[in-house]
Structure formats: structure tokens, C-alpha cells
Design a protein around this motif. Sequence first.
Motif, PDB file in Angstrom:
ATOM      1  N   UNK A  92       0.965  -0.987   0.014  1.00 12.63           N
ATOM      2  CA  UNK A  92       0.032   0.120   0.094  1.00 12.63           C
ATOM      3  C   UNK A  92       0.985   1.366   0.083  1.00 12.63           C
ATOM      4  N   UNK A  93       1.065   1.911  -1.087  1.00 16.14           N
ATOM      5  CA  UNK A  93       2.044   2.766  -1.205  1.00 16.14           C
ATOM      6  C   UNK A  93       3.593   2.602  -0.725  1.00 16.14           C
ATOM      7  N   UNK A  94       4.030   3.116   0.292  1.00 16.61           N
ATOM      8  CA  UNK A  94       5.355   2.743   0.849  1.00 16.61           C
ATOM      9  C   UNK A  94       5.243   2.025   1.900  1.00 16.61           C
ATOM     10  N   UNK A  95       4.095   1.265   2.217  1.00 21.38           N
ATOM     11  CA  UNK A  95       3.982   0.162   3.233  1.00 21.38           C
ATOM     12  C   UNK A  95       3.728  -1.182   2.807  1.00 21.38           C
ATOM     13  N   UNK A  96       4.355  -2.037   3.844  1.00 22.83           N
ATOM     14  CA  UNK A  96       4.012  -3.277   3.425  1.00 22.83           C
ATOM     15  C   UNK A  96       3.399  -3.869   4.697  1.00 22.83           C
ATOM     16  N   UNK A  97       2.108  -4.404   4.388  1.00 21.01           N
ATOM     17  CA  UNK A  97       1.073  -4.906   5.368  1.00 21.01           C
ATOM     18  C   UNK A  97       0.841  -6.357   5.395  1.00 21.01           C
TER      19      UNK A  97
END
Length: 60
Positions: free
Chosen positions: A4-9
Motif C-alpha cells: 500500500x504505497x510505501x507500506x508493506x502490510x
Amino acid sequence: MHFDGDEVRLTDDSEPYDVELAGTASELMLFLWGRIPVGRLQVNGDADALDRYGVLVPTV
């Protein structure tokens, strides 16, 4: 995992994922630390997303 954009979830079963990895606990940890290639794991989904994981979460 979901990018999600610059995030890893991490995701649960209620939301879609970009890629899912399966292997032993040891294999998964070794992959996350960059010690074994993704080819040693079972990959479901967008395997190309794993390249992005390596950029967003570099090994130390």
C-alpha cells in the motif's frame, strides 16, 4: 502481504493480498533475511511484488 504505497502490510483472509508465501517457518525467516531465494518457497499471487518488498524492507 499487501503493498500500500510505501507500506508493506500483512493481511487476513477478509482482504485481498498481492502475494502469499508458504514454506516452513525456517524457510520463511531465511527468505525475509535474504538468505534463500524465493524459488525455495511456494508463491501464490504476484511474485513480482516480492521485488518491491526487498526495496521497502531491506535486510540489515
